[in-house]
Design a protein around this motif. Sequence first.
Motif, PDB file in Angstrom:
ATOM      1  N   THR A   1      37.940  32.572  52.208  1.00 38.56           N
ATOM      2  CA  THR A   1      37.926  31.230  51.632  1.00 38.56           C
ATOM      3  C   THR A   1      36.725  30.979  50.730  1.00 38.56           C
ATOM      4  O   THR A   1      36.778  30.095  49.880  1.00 38.56           O
ATOM      5  CB  THR A   1      37.920  30.171  52.745  1.00 38.56           C
ATOM      6  OG1 THR A   1      36.755  30.353  53.555  1.00 38.56           O
ATOM      7  CG2 THR A   1      39.154  30.302  53.623  1.00 38.56           C
TER       8      THR A   1
ATOM      9  N   CYS B   1      35.392  33.311  56.068  1.00 41.06           N
ATOM     10  CA  CYS B   1      36.838  33.424  56.261  1.00 41.06           C
ATOM     11  C   CYS B   1      37.381  32.174  56.957  1.00 41.06           C
ATOM     12  O   CYS B   1      36.624  31.280  57.355  1.00 41.06           O
ATOM     13  CB  CYS B   1      37.177  34.678  57.079  1.00 41.06           C
ATOM     14  SG  CYS B   1      36.685  36.216  56.264  1.00 41.06           S
ATOM     15  N   ASP B   2      38.699  32.147  57.108  1.00 42.98           N
ATOM     16  CA  ASP B   2      39.335  30.986  57.721  1.00 42.98           C
ATOM     17  C   ASP B   2      38.882  30.760  59.159  1.00 42.98           C
ATOM     18  O   ASP B   2      38.946  29.630  59.664  1.00 42.98           O
ATOM     19  CB  ASP B   2      40.859  31.160  57.690  1.00 42.98           C
ATOM     20  CG  ASP B   2      41.414  31.031  56.278  1.00 42.98           C
ATOM     21  OD1 ASP B   2      40.678  30.480  55.420  1.00 42.98           O
ATOM     22  OD2 ASP B   2      42.548  31.463  56.030  1.00 42.98           O
TER      23      ASP B   2
ATOM     24  N   ASP C   1      36.785  44.068  51.152  1.00 40.29           N
ATOM     25  CA  ASP C   1      38.214  43.862  51.390  1.00 40.29           C
ATOM     26  C   ASP C   1      38.397  43.072  52.684  1.00 40.29           C
ATOM     27  O   ASP C   1      38.330  43.620  53.785  1.00 40.29           O
ATOM     28  CB  ASP C   1      38.923  45.214  51.473  1.00 40.29           C
ATOM     29  CG  ASP C   1      40.436  45.062  51.495  1.00 40.29           C
ATOM     30  OD1 ASP C   1      40.918  43.943  51.228  1.00 40.29           O
ATOM     31  OD2 ASP C   1      41.128  46.052  51.813  1.00 40.29           O
ATOM     32  N   LEU C   2      38.636  41.759  52.536  1.00 40.63           N
ATOM     33  CA  LEU C   2      38.792  40.890  53.691  1.00 40.63           C
ATOM     34  C   LEU C   2      40.043  40.041  53.537  1.00 40.63           C
ATOM     35  O   LEU C   2      40.437  39.684  52.422  1.00 40.63           O
ATOM     36  CB  LEU C   2      37.571  39.967  53.846  1.00 40.63           C
ATOM     37  CG  LEU C   2      36.226  40.636  54.134  1.00 40.63           C
ATOM     38  CD1 LEU C   2      35.114  39.599  54.067  1.00 40.63           C
ATOM     39  CD2 LEU C   2      36.225  41.319  55.479  1.00 40.63           C
ATOM     40  N   GLU C   3      40.652  39.697  54.643  1.00 38.44           N
ATOM     41  CA  GLU C   3      41.821  38.820  54.646  1.00 38.44           C
ATOM     42  C   GLU C   3      41.382  37.382  54.928  1.00 38.44           C
ATOM     43  O   GLU C   3      40.363  37.142  55.583  1.00 38.44           O
ATOM     44  CB  GLU C   3      42.831  39.273  55.705  1.00 38.44           C
ATOM     45  CG  GLU C   3      43.443  40.649  55.423  1.00 38.44           C
ATOM     46  CD  GLU C   3      44.463  41.043  56.469  1.00 38.44           C
ATOM     47  OE1 GLU C   3      44.651  40.257  57.434  1.00 38.44           O
ATOM     48  OE2 GLU C   3      45.056  42.132  56.331  1.00 38.44           O
ATOM     49  N   ASN C   4      42.151  36.455  54.414  1.00 38.34           N
ATOM     50  CA  ASN C   4      41.899  35.020  54.633  1.00 38.34           C
ATOM     51  C   ASN C   4      40.489  34.629  54.185  1.00 38.34           C
ATOM     52  O   ASN C   4      39.780  33.880  54.864  1.00 38.34           O
ATOM     53  CB  ASN C   4      42.101  34.650  56.106  1.00 38.34           C
ATOM     54  CG  ASN C   4      43.494  34.979  56.605  1.00 38.34           C
ATOM     55  OD1 ASN C   4      44.479  34.807  55.888  1.00 38.34           O
ATOM     56  ND2 ASN C   4      43.577  35.471  57.838  1.00 38.34           N
TER      57      ASN C   4
END
Length: 423
Positions: A303, A320-321, A298-301
């Motif tokens: 890519t 990630c970003d 579960d990670l945000e941003n």
Amino acid sequence: MDTILLQRSEWIRNQISNGIKNGVDRSSTLCKKKRKGTTATSVWCEGNKKTQPKQATSLISALPEELLVEILSRLPPKPFFRCRSVCKYWLSLSSEAFGRNKHLQPTVCGLFHNYYYKGDSFAAFSYMSSGSNKVEGGDGIISALPCLNAMKVLDCCNGLVLLSALSRRQPFMKVIYVYNPATQSLSALEPLSTLKNNDHFFPIFSLAFDSRAPSQLHLLCFTRFTKEDVMLDWFDIFSFEEGKCKRKHGKELAPDMIVNRYSKGTFLDGRVHRLTTQKKILSIDPNNCSYEVIRLPDLENLTLVEIGQSQGLLNCMTVCDNRILGIWVLKSYSRQEWTMKYQLSLHQIYSVPWLHLNVVDICRRIKYRDNFAFHPQKDVLFMPLGLSGLLIFDLSSSKREELYNLGGFELFGCWVYMPFYSI
């Protein structure tokens, strides 16, 4: 254990020599006793009477099974498999010796990769130097194959390579082959020998091969179709055992389970794992044609995501970003718990200043050209480097090797190869 076996074999040798000196043929007595217990050994003895001395033949027959297994476990690959074909008794002993034989344990030999050259695609192989991560050019394994037009690697699993090539009889049809480079055996997979040469209709393949059951392999075929204006994926399973093909009933996947065409499949613990476009993992059991869904970390941003296996565990690479790369390990299938093993920036991997690091190009080559792989035995990553190169990065020591000009104009796809000698 080794001392006891050597002492026992020395005792047998003394008994035989004493029997010959005293005029008693104890070797024949020992051989007769072995005939009562094991018929395969007596067949070996009788079949070699003309060419083998009686004393040497009976001595081998009288050796304990533990010592025979130990001898077989120390043989190089070619003599080992010759001994397997001597008789049924030696064949049964070789199954235990196979696990002990250090010469037969799978070790990384090199890389299979595809490349473009003047508009055509070609499969190539590069050797990996023993004791280091350095890879040297050379496609001797590929050149040993018959002349195949537009040959391309589709998948690689436990020493077997799945290939496609244009049919010689029908130029617009493709042929699917399975190839074992260690034994140089090539066979076309029927009834999948001919398929349309069109990327839209051409299905995605995953090879499932367990080296513990060398007589059987599975081929998963993913096909995309439209149903009521909704894009869906369907998978079929073709099981090959002793040259016979059995097609199992296919299964339609849910609308949110579209297989990522640009990501490789991973075979682990008897299941094929495929990444989906919805950033989930599809885990398929080819034996009962069932599947389950594994959630990603579960990670945000997020890519970029890639999966693979290393050291017997399912691994996941995320970017990630913020240009931070993470390596995750799935230690529990039932609870679907991911553990962060490494976390570092792309700048650390490539050792390039931020302003000169083309993160977009790196992610594009991983996502659409699949120029990425996990090392199956070490904490090592194979990352894209320019158009036709790879960067080998050791996560534990931060050491790197740069490999340029692996093939032609542009590299696409790489598979770490480990030989399998049995078939």
